[in-house]
Each structure stands twice: as structure tokens, then as C-alpha cells.
Design a protein around this motif. Structure first.
Motif, PDB file in Angstrom:
ATOM      1  N   ARG B 353      45.815  41.044  48.879  1.00 46.90           N
ATOM      2  CA  ARG B 353      46.852  40.051  48.585  1.00 46.90           C
ATOM      3  C   ARG B 353      47.002  39.847  47.072  1.00 46.90           C
ATOM      4  NH1 ARG B 353      46.805  35.547  52.873  1.00 46.90           N
ATOM      5  NH2 ARG B 353      46.912  37.513  53.982  1.00 46.90           N
ATOM      6  N   THR B 354      45.894  39.872  46.365  1.00 43.86           N
ATOM      7  CA  THR B 354      45.941  39.689  44.914  1.00 43.86           C
ATOM      8  C   THR B 354      46.652  40.860  44.243  1.00 43.86           C
ATOM      9  OG1 THR B 354      43.881  38.438  44.959  1.00 43.86           O
ATOM     10  CG2 THR B 354      44.532  39.375  42.847  1.00 43.86           C
ATOM     11  N   VAL B 355      46.333  42.065  44.692  1.00 44.09           N
ATOM     12  CA  VAL B 355      46.945  43.248  44.075  1.00 44.09           C
ATOM     13  C   VAL B 355      48.452  43.265  44.342  1.00 44.09           C
ATOM     14  CG1 VAL B 355      46.936  45.754  43.979  1.00 44.09           C
ATOM     15  CG2 VAL B 355      44.785  44.519  44.264  1.00 44.09           C
ATOM     16  N   LEU B 356      48.840  42.903  45.563  1.00 44.15           N
ATOM     17  CA  LEU B 356      50.268  42.851  45.878  1.00 44.15           C
ATOM     18  C   LEU B 356      50.954  41.784  45.026  1.00 44.15           C
ATOM     19  CD1 LEU B 356      50.173  43.104  49.795  1.00 44.15           C
ATOM     20  CD2 LEU B 356      50.712  44.918  48.180  1.00 44.15           C
ATOM     21  N   ALA B 357      50.312  40.632  44.891  1.00 51.66           N
ATOM     22  CA  ALA B 357      50.908  39.553  44.089  1.00 51.66           C
ATOM     23  C   ALA B 357      50.999  39.950  42.620  1.00 51.66           C
ATOM     24  CB  ALA B 357      50.076  38.279  44.244  1.00 51.66           C
ATOM     25  N   ALA B 358      49.982  40.640  42.134  1.00 52.07           N
ATOM     26  CA  ALA B 358      49.990  41.081  40.738  1.00 52.07           C
ATOM     27  C   ALA B 358      51.133  42.053  40.491  1.00 52.07           C
ATOM     28  CB  ALA B 358      48.656  41.734  40.394  1.00 52.07           C
ATOM     29  N   SER B 359      51.342  42.944  41.441  1.00 50.57           N
ATOM     30  CA  SER B 359      52.428  43.918  41.294  1.00 50.57           C
ATOM     31  C   SER B 359      53.787  43.216  41.319  1.00 50.57           C
ATOM     32  CB  SER B 359      52.328  44.949  42.421  1.00 50.57           C
ATOM     33  OG  SER B 359      53.138  46.041  42.157  1.00 50.57           O
ATOM     34  N   ALA B 360      53.931  42.254  42.216  1.00 52.25           N
ATOM     35  CA  ALA B 360      55.193  41.507  42.295  1.00 52.25           C
ATOM     36  C   ALA B 360      55.441  40.728  41.014  1.00 52.25           C
ATOM     37  CB  ALA B 360      55.157  40.561  43.499  1.00 52.25           C
ATOM     38  N   LEU B 361      54.382  40.177  40.433  1.00 54.90           N
ATOM     39  CA  LEU B 361      54.534  39.419  39.191  1.00 54.90           C
ATOM     40  C   LEU B 361      54.969  40.337  38.044  1.00 54.90           C
ATOM     41  CD1 LEU B 361      54.289  36.698  37.767  1.00 54.90           C
ATOM     42  CD2 LEU B 361      51.819  37.104  37.536  1.00 54.90           C
ATOM     43  N   CYS B 362      54.398  41.523  37.992  1.00 52.02           N
ATOM     44  CA  CYS B 362      54.830  42.500  36.976  1.00 52.02           C
ATOM     45  C   CYS B 362      56.307  42.824  37.156  1.00 52.02           C
ATOM     46  CB  CYS B 362      54.005  43.782  37.072  1.00 52.02           C
ATOM     47  SG  CYS B 362      52.315  43.631  36.473  1.00 52.02           S
ATOM     48  N   ASP B 363      56.727  43.010  38.398  1.00 47.92           N
ATOM     49  CA  ASP B 363      58.137  43.294  38.662  1.00 47.92           C
ATOM     50  C   ASP B 363      59.020  42.165  38.153  1.00 47.92           C
ATOM     51  OD1 ASP B 363      57.515  45.673  39.827  1.00 47.92           O
ATOM     52  OD2 ASP B 363      57.926  45.057  41.883  1.00 47.92           O
ATOM     53  N   GLU B 364      58.611  40.953  38.449  1.00 45.79           N
ATOM     54  CA  GLU B 364      59.423  39.793  38.089  1.00 45.79           C
ATOM     55  C   GLU B 364      59.537  39.640  36.568  1.00 45.79           C
ATOM     56  OE1 GLU B 364      61.294  37.949  39.759  1.00 45.79           O
ATOM     57  OE2 GLU B 364      61.692  36.314  38.354  1.00 45.79           O
ATOM     58  N   LEU B 365      58.419  39.844  35.885  1.00 44.69           N
ATOM     59  CA  LEU B 365      58.425  39.684  34.428  1.00 44.69           C
ATOM     60  C   LEU B 365      59.025  40.897  33.724  1.00 44.69           C
ATOM     61  CD1 LEU B 365      54.851  38.153  34.124  1.00 44.69           C
ATOM     62  CD2 LEU B 365      56.976  36.972  33.521  1.00 44.69           C
ATOM     63  N   GLY B 366      59.004  42.044  34.414  1.00 43.75           N
ATOM     64  CA  GLY B 366      59.475  43.280  33.794  1.00 43.75           C
ATOM     65  C   GLY B 366      58.383  43.942  32.987  1.00 43.75           C
ATOM     66  N   LEU B 367      57.249  44.175  33.602  1.00 50.32           N
ATOM     67  CA  LEU B 367      56.091  44.783  32.931  1.00 50.32           C
ATOM     68  C   LEU B 367      55.723  46.101  33.599  1.00 50.32           C
ATOM     69  CD1 LEU B 367      53.774  41.634  32.627  1.00 50.32           C
ATOM     70  CD2 LEU B 367      54.836  42.852  30.710  1.00 50.32           C
ATOM     71  N   ASP B 368      55.405  47.080  32.788  1.00 47.83           N
ATOM     72  CA  ASP B 368      54.876  48.340  33.309  1.00 47.83           C
ATOM     73  C   ASP B 368      53.501  48.068  33.919  1.00 47.83           C
ATOM     74  OD1 ASP B 368      54.123  50.993  33.747  1.00 47.83           O
ATOM     75  OD2 ASP B 368      53.413  51.242  31.693  1.00 47.83           O
ATOM     76  N   THR B 369      53.352  48.390  35.177  1.00 45.43           N
ATOM     77  CA  THR B 369      52.100  48.033  35.858  1.00 45.43           C
ATOM     78  C   THR B 369      50.898  48.813  35.315  1.00 45.43           C
ATOM     79  OG1 THR B 369      52.682  49.621  37.581  1.00 45.43           O
ATOM     80  CG2 THR B 369      53.158  47.300  38.022  1.00 45.43           C
ATOM     81  N   ILE B 370      51.115  50.063  34.906  1.00 44.24           N
ATOM     82  CA  ILE B 370      49.979  50.851  34.406  1.00 44.24           C
ATOM     83  C   ILE B 370      49.447  50.238  33.117  1.00 44.24           C
ATOM     84  CG2 ILE B 370      49.207  53.085  33.549  1.00 44.24           C
ATOM     85  CD1 ILE B 370      51.336  54.404  35.329  1.00 44.24           C
ATOM     86  N   SER B 371      50.337  50.010  32.155  1.00 41.89           N
ATOM     87  CA  SER B 371      49.881  49.459  30.879  1.00 41.89           C
ATOM     88  C   SER B 371      49.384  48.031  31.034  1.00 41.89           C
ATOM     89  CB  SER B 371      51.012  49.521  29.841  1.00 41.89           C
ATOM     90  OG  SER B 371      51.203  50.856  29.406  1.00 41.89           O
ATOM     91  N   THR B 372      49.987  47.282  31.955  1.00 43.55           N
ATOM     92  CA  THR B 372      49.519  45.915  32.184  1.00 43.55           C
ATOM     93  C   THR B 372      48.099  45.928  32.734  1.00 43.55           C
ATOM     94  OG1 THR B 372      51.769  45.162  32.647  1.00 43.55           O
ATOM     95  CG2 THR B 372      49.975  43.775  33.447  1.00 43.55           C
ATOM     96  N   GLY B 373      47.884  46.693  33.787  1.00 46.79           N
ATOM     97  CA  GLY B 373      46.547  46.757  34.370  1.00 46.79           C
ATOM     98  C   GLY B 373      45.524  47.289  33.373  1.00 46.79           C
ATOM     99  N   ALA B 374      45.919  48.332  32.630  1.00 44.70           N
ATOM    100  CA  ALA B 374      44.981  48.932  31.674  1.00 44.70           C
ATOM    101  C   ALA B 374      44.657  47.957  30.547  1.00 44.70           C
ATOM    102  CB  ALA B 374      45.565  50.223  31.119  1.00 44.70           C
ATOM    103  N   SER B 375      45.647  47.207  30.083  1.00 38.67           N
ATOM    104  CA  SER B 375      45.401  46.255  28.994  1.00 38.67           C
ATOM    105  C   SER B 375      44.452  45.156  29.461  1.00 38.67           C
ATOM    106  CB  SER B 375      46.729  45.649  28.510  1.00 38.67           C
ATOM    107  OG  SER B 375      47.542  46.654  27.959  1.00 38.67           O
ATOM    108  N   ILE B 376      44.648  44.703  30.691  1.00 38.28           N
ATOM    109  CA  ILE B 376      43.782  43.635  31.205  1.00 38.28           C
ATOM    110  C   ILE B 376      42.380  44.179  31.492  1.00 38.28           C
ATOM    111  CG2 ILE B 376      43.457  42.005  33.104  1.00 38.28           C
ATOM    112  CD1 ILE B 376      46.553  41.763  33.190  1.00 38.28           C
ATOM    113  N   ALA B 377      42.308  45.380  32.040  1.00 33.95           N
ATOM    114  CA  ALA B 377      40.987  45.984  32.283  1.00 33.95           C
ATOM    115  C   ALA B 377      40.233  46.165  30.970  1.00 33.95           C
ATOM    116  CB  ALA B 377      41.159  47.330  32.991  1.00 33.95           C
ATOM    117  N   PHE B 378      40.956  46.597  29.957  1.00 35.42           N
ATOM    118  CA  PHE B 378      40.339  46.739  28.622  1.00 35.42           C
ATOM    119  C   PHE B 378      39.815  45.388  28.130  1.00 35.42           C
ATOM    120  CE2 PHE B 378      41.320  46.222  24.038  1.00 35.42           C
ATOM    121  CZ  PHE B 378      40.320  47.020  23.519  1.00 35.42           C
ATOM    122  N   ALA B 379      40.641  44.349  28.289  1.00 31.93           N
ATOM    123  CA  ALA B 379      40.208  43.011  27.854  1.00 31.93           C
ATOM    124  C   ALA B 379      39.011  42.532  28.670  1.00 31.93           C
ATOM    125  CB  ALA B 379      41.372  42.028  27.973  1.00 31.93           C
ATOM    126  N   MET B 380      38.996  42.870  29.957  1.00 28.28           N
ATOM    127  CA  MET B 380      37.854  42.488  30.792  1.00 28.28           C
ATOM    128  C   MET B 380      36.574  43.121  30.258  1.00 28.28           C
ATOM    129  SD  MET B 380      39.524  42.807  34.603  1.00 28.28           S
ATOM    130  CE  MET B 380      40.330  41.401  35.417  1.00 28.28           C
TER     131      MET B 380
END
Lengths: 97, 624
Positions: B353-380
């Protein structure tokens, strides 16, 4: 489900092969110390006829499918030697996404 | 600002050449719009350009190279943004309703071409041009309305701040609804805020990679609406229909069954078994909870639906409801392997559910999911190493993932830094963070672990837009009996070039790569279908040379924009940290071996060993 620890060769299914097989894996060629990929695939198709035609072409993976031995070597060669305990992965050749 | 402004200052072409004889499949011109001057005019293609560059990514590379000043700031008014259609758009060929968007990427500073599929391609080509080049910047939020009658510059003040989907709907409604036939590409809040990996969206699909939405936002261009009635002729319509039927039939066969029945999300389980699933910011190649994100698990308590792009017979889009069975309808989200891996295992998150919601949020904001996930993983990882103090941001924390996506899209707090991408963030964070910032040339790596897929590693290193699986399909080489996927030798080079050439041709014609399996000989197949479209007696050999020309044109663009050989490598992690558990345990890239492969690749392309393009090669390819 066949137990993973049984002797023989474990065939693991991925993607459409998993869907057609209706299971994630099967153990075949039990009791043999060594065998060939072609014999393993024939044995799998005998146990799971749903695989024949679409995923397997006799002793070979169907066009568009690949076998992988122990998650390392890809092959479509039915003469690829295998030993008891090996794992053969059957998966779509098109891995893109 | 007035809500709707009148047509202004359209500089009509001297000759309205959609009535002129041109190459079948094309209109013979591109539309150049200057947002600063509020003018537009048609520009005819010079002789030979169409045959040499085809369309889509190829033709876009040509026009972008012509239009981009050397060293331009990607987010300055002088930086052009290019939408390119293709000769196949409007034909009955399956998957041909595609277009390319190109610009100098704010994420990489290098060429970026991003492709997408929708009715926008069909309606855009019906405006009577083969491409739309946009330069300048508007003085306020603007929507461009492009028709065969000209270009209108309308205020987008009331859409500014909205998501792309709502923007598209509002613009369509204002322009006359469904009957008026407008299709709209728009940016979301991330594009407005110049997030360096913002997307351009349309019909819920995205030109996703490289931050083209930020380029659009920098021009204060909220949306582009296109409609028209200009259709191109085809050289041999009968033969084209015959080929189209055959390809459509084959596209319904076993070669595409995986995409139809399971979607690319199924890759996750396969890649995990092969030890090549990037996990926790590329710290591992296997994710213990991968099975929780399998297609079967994702659909366990929800009924997914399937749809397809415009003019496509494959239907690979699998839409998963955001709510579970029996819950109130919360809409759905299209899931593919790339958003699943990037917002799931890469961030250590396994809750569907979290992954689906995260993807939907990227769609809504207009974010590339690969770079978004990678940037957050890097920050983690930075947070776990104590390099940054971001409360709660740790691998596996789904709530923190969702909060950070929102912060990136709105450029809040740490999200403002991550909105620049991992390369820029690592420069600011310091320490040894650049060694594990997962990018090549600034573009975050997609879901292919390069230590376990070493042909792909080479493809990442030499890719003109950075680490990318769509421009270099070298993973095909890894997933084949052709070469070993670890520690392969020089035999890797030819196949890597071959699949890159095939990809650039598909991206230029444009065809969906999921059709790859229906061609026995891809290049010959593409030549066969191009003939009845254009009338050119094009051979496979000519198309292979065309592919080399387009790749070289992209390389020449990058060189003009400051490329150096040092960019053609991977982050240090992949040379120093062996893969842990999994079938590729211990796998590591050898820096000397990769450097040798890069040199061999360059020479194979006819460039210098360092990767520069000799003048005689430029001349031979018509690029001088």
C-alpha cells in the motif's frame, strides 16, 4: 509443492511460466546424479503439460524464453550438463521494463 | 492577466507547406515558438535531415543540437524544449502513438530525450508539424494552444499549483471538451518548482526522466494543448496496412504475454532471484521481502485493471487500486517495475500500500519515480551513516518515504536539496557520499544492479543521457547466453552497441520497445515498415548507419555542452563493495576492465578512445 531439498533438479518458474505452471517450482529427475537441460525440461513438461507449447518447445525453452542454471548462466542449449541439486530457472527472455 | 488572450503575433510561414510535396509520413516542417516574443513560425527541414534522423529522439537530437547554445543553462530562457513526433504517428502500426521530448537536462547538463505514449502524439502531429520547438520564457504562467491555425498564448494563472491531471482536464474543458479534440501535456507542482527530475505528463503518462518538467517550468509553461486535422500521406498505404496487421497479430502472441498478463512489475521477483534487484540504495542485490511485492501479492486484496497506450495492442499498463477490497474507492495507480523497485526495495520498503501510494504521489506532483526513489534511498543511507540528520528517514520507513516525496515535490527542507538529484546533494552533503550517490552523469540508476549485470554497467557508463535502461538495452546482453554477465571480456562490446543501436532506432521511428520480441531481425523489420510509410528504399544497413549517426549526434551535443571522458564511469561503490548475499555474491566491477570496455566501445563507434568524435567521423555522418 516439491521440497527444495530433494535430490534431483529443481525447476523454478518466473513470469508467464509461473502462471502457466500454477506453482513456483518443481523437482524432476530425482535419483539421477547428472542429466541434461533438455531432459529436465521434458520431465517438467510431462508433469506440467500447461508449459508445453507456450513456454517449452520439446527439450528447449520456447522462443522468447530462457533457462538459467543456478541463477548464473543463461542458456537454451538442451545439452547443457546439470547435476543433482542444480536449479534451473525458466523465464521470459525479454527482461526489460 | 486575462484568462484567455487572443492570438498574438503569429509569424506565418512564407509558404504554408502542408500542401507542398514532402516526404510521406512527414509534414516537412517544425513549429518554432518563442515564449518571450510571443511569436511562432514554421521552419522547413533541410534536405536529407528527415532520412538521416527519422523522427522522435533522432530528429530531436538534430534540432536540439542546432538550437542549443553551447554551455547554456538548462533552465534559462535560451534553453530550447523540443517535442518531436515521428513518421509512424498516425499510421495503423501498433504502439506508434509516441512522441519524444528533448532538452538539455537540468539534472545532468547533458542531452535528455524522454519518450512517452498517448493521444498527445496523434493530436500533436495533426497540428501540421513534425516537431514543436519552444524557446524563451513567458512572463507569467502560460498555456500554449497549438492548432493548424496558429499558436495562442493563454494564461495558466488559475492552473498554476495544480497537478498535471487536473490541469489537463481544466484546459480541455476550457477549450471545448472532448468534442474539440484537444490533448494536453502539462507539468505538476514539481515542474513549477524546478525540481530537477520533474516530469511532463499527459493522459496519466509521463515523459519522465531527466527533468524536462523543470525546463518547461522554467519557461512558466504550465501546459501545451494540441489539436488539428492535418494528416500526412503514406507512400504505400496498402502495404502499410498489411504490415500493421501482421505486427498487431504478432503483438498479441507469446512475445508480449508477460507484459499483457503480468506487466513489468513481474521483473521484481525475477531480478531478485538473479541477484540483480537494487536494494537499499544499491547496498544489496536481493531484497528479502521481494515476494511481498510480487504481482500476485500486489493484487491479493485488490482487483487490478489493465489498459493500454493510444494505438497499442499490447496493453501492458496494470492499474492497481490504491485502496483494498471493500474499501472506499481511492483511485488507481499504474505500476511498472521501475516505480516498484525505486519506491520499494531501493528504499527498503515492502508494504504494497505504501509503494502504491508513493507512486501515486509522484504522479500527482510530477516526479520521476526512479530519481525520486533513488534520491530518497541515498538520503536514507546518508542518515544511517550519520552524514545528515533527518528524523525518521531510514530504510523501510514508509511514512518517511511518503513525507519526503511531498517535501521534494514542494521543495521543503531536505526535500529542497534532494530535488537537485543525488549528484548535487552529495556535493553538498560531502563526506564520502559521492561514492554511493547512485547516478551516472547525474541521472539516477534504474533497477538494474550493475555489479550483477556488467554489460548493463557498460551501457550505463557510456549512455549519453546518463544511467539509463531505455537508451541502452544492454541488460538484454546480460540476460542472454551470448556473454557472461560478470567479468565478460571484449566480446561484450559488439552486442552492447547492437542493442543500443536498435534502441535508438525504435526511439526515433518511434515504436514501443515491448515490440522487440515480435521482430525476428529488428533492424530489418524496422526497415520493412519504414518503406511503405516514407517510400524510401531503406535497407537494414542504412538504418544501422542511421543509428550510429544519431548516437554520435547525441555525443557531439554533449561534447559541446562540456562533456569530459571522466563522466563515463559508475559510482565508486560498484568498484569497492562486493555484492553480499544472493546468486551474485561477491560480484564487483573492475575499474580497469570497465575503462577498457569504455575505450573499446568508443573505438567501435568510430570515436577516439577517450570518446571524442573526430572531425572526419562527423563529416562522414553528415554531422559536421
Amino acid at each position: 509443492m516439491d521440497s527444495e531439498g530433494a535430490s534431483g533438479v529443481t525447476v523454478e518458474f518466473f513470469g508467464i511460466a509461473r502462471r502457466r505452471a500454477g506453482r513456483t517450482r518443481i523437482v524432476v529427475c530425482q535419483g539421477l546424479e547428472s542429466t541434461r537441460l533438455g531432459d529436465v525440461l521434458l520431465a517438467a513438461a510431462e508433469r506440467l503439460p500447461e508449459l508445453a507449447g507456450e513456454c517449452l518447445d520439446g527439450s528447449r525453452p520456447q522462443d522468447g524464453y530462457l533457462a538459467n542454471v543456478n541463477a548464473r548462466r543463461f542458456t537454451v542449449d538442451p545439452d547443457t550438463p546439470l547435476q543433482a541439486g542444480d536449479h534451473v530457472l525458466l523465464l521470459a527472455a525479454d527482461a526489460g521494463g | 492577466m486575462r484568462a484567455v488572450e487572443a492570438v498574438v503575433a503569429i509569424r506565418r510561414p512564407v509558404v504554408c507547406n502542408w500542401h507542398m510535396p514532402t516526404v510521406p509520413g512527414y509534414h516537412g516542417q517544425y513549429l518554432r515558438i518563442d515564449l518571450s516574443e510571443r511569436t511562432s513560425h514554421q521552419v522547413p527541414w533541410p534536405d536529407g535531415v528527415l532520412r538521416n534522423f527519422l523522427g522522435g529522439a533522432g530528429l530531436g537530437a538534430w534540432v536540439l543540437r542546432c538550437e542549443t547554445p553551447d554551455g547554456v543553462d538548462p533552465l534559462s530562457p535560451e534553453s530550447p524544449l523540443v517535442f518531436v513526433f515521428s513518421p509512424l504517428v498516425g499510421s495503423p502500426l501498433t504502439t506508434s502513438a509516441k512522441f519524444a521530448v528533448l532538452a538539455k537536462s537540468p539534472l545532468t547538463g547533458r542531452i535528455n530525450d524522454s519518450l512517452s505514449s498517448s493521444h498527445f502524439a496523434i493530436s500533436g502531429k495533426r497540428t501540421g508539424c513534425d516537431a514543436i520547438v519552444i524557446v524563451g520564457a513567458a512572463d507569467g504562467p502560460t498555456t500554449l494552444v497549438v492548432t493548424p491555425d496558429g499558436v495562442r498564448f493563454e494564461s495558466a494563472e488559475t492552473e498554476w499549483g495544480l497537478g498535471s491531471r487536473e490541469t489537463g482536464q481544466r484546459v480541455r474543458d476550457r477549450l471545448g471538451g472532448e468534442r474539440a479534440g484537444f490533448r494536453v501535456a502539462a507539468i505538476g507542482p514539481a515542474g513549477e518548482r524546478l525540481v530537477h527530475f520533474a516530469t511532463i505528463s499527459h493522459d496519466a503518462r509521463h515523459a519522465g526522466r531527466g527533468g524536462l518538467g523543470a525546463v518547461m517550468g522554467s519557461k512558466r509553461l504550465k501546459a501545451i494543448a494540441v489539436a488539428g486535422d492535418r494528416v500526412v500521406s503514406f507512400s504505400d498505404p496498402g502495404r502499410l496496412v498489411e504490415i500493421s496487421r501482421d505486427i498487431s497479430k504478432r503483438s498479441l502472441g507469446p512475445a508480449t504475454a508477460k507484459y499483457r498478463e503480468l506487466g513489468t512489475v513481474d521483473n521484481l521477483v525475477t531480478f531478485n532471484r538473479l541477484g540483480s534487484l537494487p536494494t537499499r540504495n544499491f547496498q544489496a542485490g536481493v531484497f528479502a521481502e521481494a515476494s511481498i511485492l510480487s504481482p500476485e501479492s500486489l493484487e491479493a486484496d485488490r482487483d487490478r485493471t489493465r489498459t493500454s497506450c493510444a494505438a497499442c495492442t499490447i496493453g501492458c499498463e496494470h492499474i492497481f487500486p490504491l485502496a483494498g477490497a471493500g474499501q472506499e474507492d481511492a483511485g488507481g495507480v499504474r505500476m511498472e517495475y521501475e516505480n516498484l523497485f525505486a519506491l520499494g526495495p531501493l528504499c527498503g520498503v515492502s508494504e504494497p500500500r505504501t509503494v502504491l501510494a508513493a507512486s501515486a504521489l509522484c504522479d500527482e506532483l510530477g516526479l520521476d519515480t526512479i530519481s525520486t526513489g533513488a534520491s530518497i534511498a541515498f538520503a536514507m543511507e546518508c542518515a544511517e551513516r550519520g552524514l545528515v540528520d533527518i528524523p525518521g528517514l531510514r530504510f523501510g520507513n514508509g511514512d518517511a518515504l511518503l513525507a519526503m516525496i511531498d517535501d521534494i515535490g514542494n521543495r521543503r527542507e531536505w526535500g529542497d536539496l534532494l530535488a537537485e538529484g543525488t549528484r548535487a546533494a552529495a556535493d553538498r552533503i560531502g563526506g564520502d557520499s559521492q561514492s554511493f550517490a547512485p547516478h551516472v552523469k547525474g541521472l539516477e540508476l534504474p533497477g538494474y544492479e550493475p555489479r550483477a549485470l556488467q554489460a548493463m554497467a557498460l551501457g550505463f557508463a557510456v549512455g549519453t543521457r546518463g544511467a539509463d535502461h531505455n537508451r541502452s538495452g544492454a541488460y538484454e546482453v546480460d540476460f542472454s547466453p551470448e556473454v557472461g554477465r560478470v567479468n565478460a571480456g571484449p566480446e561484450t562490446i559488439g552486442p552492447v552497441v547492437r542493442v543500443e543501436d536498435e534502441a535508438v532506432l525504435m526511439d526515433s521511428l518511434i515504436l514501443c520497445k515491448f515490440l522487440r520480441g515480435v521482430f525476428e531481425d529488428r533492424v530489418a523489420g524496422m526497415a520493412e515498415l519504414l518503406r511503405p510509410v516514407t517510400g524510401w528504399d531503406v535497407s537494414p544497413e542504412e538504418l544501422r548507419e542511421t543509428a550510429g549517426r544519431i548516437v554520435t549526434a547525441k555525443k557531439a551535443y554533449n561534447i559541446a555542452q562540456g562533456w569530459t571522458p571522466a563522466e563515463d564511469t559508475l559510482p565508486r561503490r560498484f568498484f569497492e563493495e562486493p555484492l553480499g548475499e544472493g546468486s551474485r555474491q561477491g560480484a564487483l566491477l573492475d575499474p580497469d576492465q570497465l575503462a577498457a570496455q569504455v575505450r573499446a566501445y568508443n573505438l567501435f563507434r568510430g570515436w577516439t578512445a577517450e570518446g571524442y568524435v573526430p572531425e572526419d567521423r562527423l563529416v562522414a555522418l553528415g554531422l559536421a
